[in-house]
Design a protein around this motif. Structure first.
Motif, PDB file in Angstrom:
ATOM      1  N   MET A  69       0.826  -1.201   0.000  1.00 11.75           N
ATOM      2  CA  MET A  69       0.000   0.000   0.000  1.00 11.75           C
ATOM      3  C   MET A  69       0.870   1.265   0.000  1.00 11.75           C
ATOM      4  SD  MET A  69      -2.997  -1.235   2.672  1.00 11.75           S
ATOM      5  CE  MET A  69      -4.161   0.074   2.210  1.00 11.75           C
ATOM      6  N   TYR A 143     -10.131  -3.016  -3.993  1.00 10.61           N
ATOM      7  CA  TYR A 143      -9.150  -2.191  -3.299  1.00 10.61           C
ATOM      8  C   TYR A 143      -9.515  -0.710  -3.411  1.00 10.61           C
ATOM      9  CZ  TYR A 143      -4.714  -0.153  -1.856  1.00 10.61           C
ATOM     10  OH  TYR A 143      -3.754   0.579  -1.199  1.00 10.61           O
ATOM     11  N   TYR A 216     -11.405  -9.554   0.871  1.00  9.33           N
ATOM     12  CA  TYR A 216      -9.967  -9.344   1.046  1.00  9.33           C
ATOM     13  C   TYR A 216      -9.130  -9.976  -0.059  1.00  9.33           C
ATOM     14  CZ  TYR A 216     -10.968  -7.218   5.532  1.00  9.33           C
ATOM     15  OH  TYR A 216     -11.432  -6.380   6.520  1.00  9.33           O
ATOM     16  N   LEU A 218      -8.776  -8.407  -2.396  1.00 11.16           N
ATOM     17  CA  LEU A 218      -8.145  -7.146  -2.810  1.00 11.16           C
ATOM     18  C   LEU A 218      -6.656  -7.119  -2.501  1.00 11.16           C
ATOM     19  CD1 LEU A 218      -7.577  -5.218  -0.051  1.00 11.16           C
ATOM     20  CD2 LEU A 218     -10.058  -5.085  -0.111  1.00 11.16           C
ATOM     21  N   HIS A 221      -4.150  -7.534  -5.321  1.00 20.51           N
ATOM     22  CA  HIS A 221      -3.844  -6.365  -6.146  1.00 20.51           C
ATOM     23  C   HIS A 221      -2.523  -5.744  -5.724  1.00 20.51           C
ATOM     24  CE1 HIS A 221      -4.197  -2.508  -8.166  1.00 20.51           C
ATOM     25  NE2 HIS A 221      -4.193  -1.886  -7.005  1.00 20.51           N
ATOM     26  N   LEU A 222      -2.201  -5.850  -4.438  1.00 15.32           N
ATOM     27  CA  LEU A 222      -1.009  -5.189  -3.921  1.00 15.32           C
ATOM     28  C   LEU A 222       0.269  -5.891  -4.350  1.00 15.32           C
ATOM     29  CD1 LEU A 222      -2.303  -4.451  -0.308  1.00 15.32           C
ATOM     30  CD2 LEU A 222      -2.340  -2.951  -2.304  1.00 15.32           C
TER      31      LEU A 222
END
Length: 525
Positions: A69, A143, A216, A218, A221-222
């Motif tokens: 992030m 996200y 989660y 999501l 994506h990180l």
């Protein structure tokens, strides 16, 4: 007693309990807003869970080791008129991480970026590349939704949840809240290794892929879309940067200053009482210490918003067995981040979270080798290893120590982990090359950090402990007492703790919007 709520107020004096990243960030942001902030940290150094330890030229982070992030860090720095590039020396990791699975001596290297990730999935399982492409599209959308609608919302009202733009997305959102991450993944991918690549981020959330909601996903994506960074010098450099910014804006940081109680008068916070006998008066108190400790140890029963009986039905994150190893010679078998996964993954998580908990063996574990990217953390030619084994949140498992002098059960488990690492990764002489060894266990988390049940991360991100269901950042019983840190909004991890500091500022400014604070114009230039 009617619930007390800290409303918008003008700057005055603020006592911040705890010198972890949440406490330092809170002090920095409040000082920038005109508050006279003092941080009281019980230990001799700041950092909290994001600590550092050094011996014989080996320097270890003792907590977080994934820089994810990045936009949250960037936003925090920009709020203070600087940038991540100005404060940190960030490098992109390639590969993002390496994966070893039980019984397979050939590892998988995971490289960030959509093209590389989909190519890897397609190579392992025909058809999985296209499935991952769609999965990551959904992860990116989730996200964006989390950042724009959930993470920065103090939930003082339900206005953000009633926004028409959010309501229109409910048909897509609802299924992500009602099924587990594991079931979401298993519907789309068959290969166990690919399932593990997509499921392991649940541990970052303090849970299991069989327990956290599929919203989660999501997290993928990180690491698969955005990439994984590392701050040279270790995560102690992140803590140092935040402390530096807090002090530059006038905040005072006292170490060796344990808070023994929160002072109140007629249901209003008036300051803090220190273990050395001092009472420090303040117009506002922000506790970033473990929320259970804050509520049950620093406040009398009649002023507790979250008393002991509230915690009886809550789920902690797992505990952790940390094994810090200074190793002579090089270890090319390991990447900067390496994951080792057992074949029977469900049984591994059941051992941690189930009805008969214990230390898993063999264990699914994580190894950080920062010396792969940073020559400052180990003597030249040697390696620094940080090994994390998720274990039950149970301080009775014992405490660690140096060079094998921790509790026998912990040291025996550490021996098994070292042997497993040596066998699975093809390093047969690993044990003989260890020059420095330290173990940290749930008993240490409880003793050193007042962590509830010796957990390693905070309240797990189950559905009932996420977003609007997570503890709010203001006491209902004590006006002028706010909270920040891993067990309050928005949750676990360094980026979340930075956001939790920002939520304190939003509450004091009377800002009830669901998004981040506007950045100064100069910072955006």
């Amino acid at each position: 007693m009617s619930p007390a709520r800290t409303a918008r107020r003008d700057p005055g004096t603020v006592a911040v309990v705890g010198g972890g990243i949440a406490g330092l960030a809170t002090a920095a942001l409040l000082a920038a807003d005109g508050w006279q902030a003092t941080v009281f940290e019980a230990r001799g150094e700041v950092g909290g869970r994001a600590g550092s330890w050094e011996r014989d030229g080996f320097r270890f982070d003792t907590g977080p080791s994934w820089y994810l992030m990045p936009e949250v860090f960037e936003h925090f720095f920009r709020l203070l008129g600087t940038t991540a590039a100005d404060e940190l020396d960030l490098v992109r990791l390639d590969p993002a991480y390496r994966l070893y699975t039980e019984g397979d001596p050939t590892p998988l290297d995971v490289v960030s970026g959509r093209d590389a990730a989909t190519a890897l999935f397609e190579r392992v399982e025909p058809g999985a590349g296209a499935a991952l492409d769609a999965y990551l599209d959904s992860a990116a959308d989730a996200y964006d939704l989390a950042v724009s609608r959930f993470l920065y919302d103090p939930y003082e009202t339900t206005a953000g949840l009633r926004d028409p733009a959010l309501l229109r997305r409910l048909p897509r959102l609802a299924p992500l809240l009602t099924r587990t991450l594991a079931s979401h993944i298993e519907r789309r991918f068959d290969d166990p290794r690919l399932r593990q690549i997509l499921g392991y981020p649940a541990v970052f959330l303090g849970g299991s892929p069989y327990g956290v909601p599929s919203l989660y996903h999501l997290m993928s994506h990180l690491d698969l879309d955005e990439g994984v960074l590392y701050p040279r010098g270790g995560f102690a450099e992140v803590i140092a940067a935040v402390e530096r910014l807090a002090r530059a804006r006038g905040a005072v940081v006292e170490t060796g200053a344990e808070v023994a109680g929160i002072a109140t008068a007629d249901g209003v916070a008036t300051g803090v009482r220190l273990a050395d006998g001092r009472t420090i008066e303040a117009d506002l108190v922000v506790s970033t210490a473990d929320l259970h400790h804050t509520e049950t140890a620093l406040l009398p029963r009649d002023l507790q918003t979250y008393p002991e009986e509230w915690w009886a039905s809550r789920t902690p994150s797992p505990g952790a067995l940390l094994v810090l190893l200074g190793v002579r010679g090089k270890l090319p078998q390991l990447a900067h981040h390496t994951l080792l996964f057992t074949q029977d993954w469900r049984a591994n998580f059941e051992r941690i979270f189930g009805r008969s908990p214990g230390i898993p063996h063999p264990a699914s574990l994580y190894v950080c080798r920062p010396s792969a990217s940073d020559p400052t953390v180990a003597p030249e030619g040697d390696e620094n290893l940080f090994v994390l084994v998720p274990v039950p949140a149970d301080p009775s498992l014992g405490r660690g120590g140096e060079d094998g002098d921790g509790d026998p059960r912990i040291e025996k488990a550490a021996d098994a982990v070292i042997a497993q690492l040596a066998q699975w990764c093809g390093i047969p002489d690993l044990a003989d090359r260890i020059a420095v060894r330290r173990t940290i266990a749930p008993g240490d988390f409880e003793h050193d950090l007042h962590a509830w049940r010796g957990n390693a991360l905070g309240l797990a991100h189950t559905l009932g402990q996420s977003a609007v269901f997570r503890p709010r950042n203001a006491s209902k019983r004590v006006d002028g007492l706010l909270y920040a840190g891993a067990s309050t909004l928005p949750g676990i991890g360094l980026p979340m703790c930075l956001i939790s500091a920002e939520l304190v500022v939003k509450r004091l400014r009377g800002d009830r919007s669901p998004g981040p604070l506007p950045e100064p114009v100069a910072a955006r230039a």
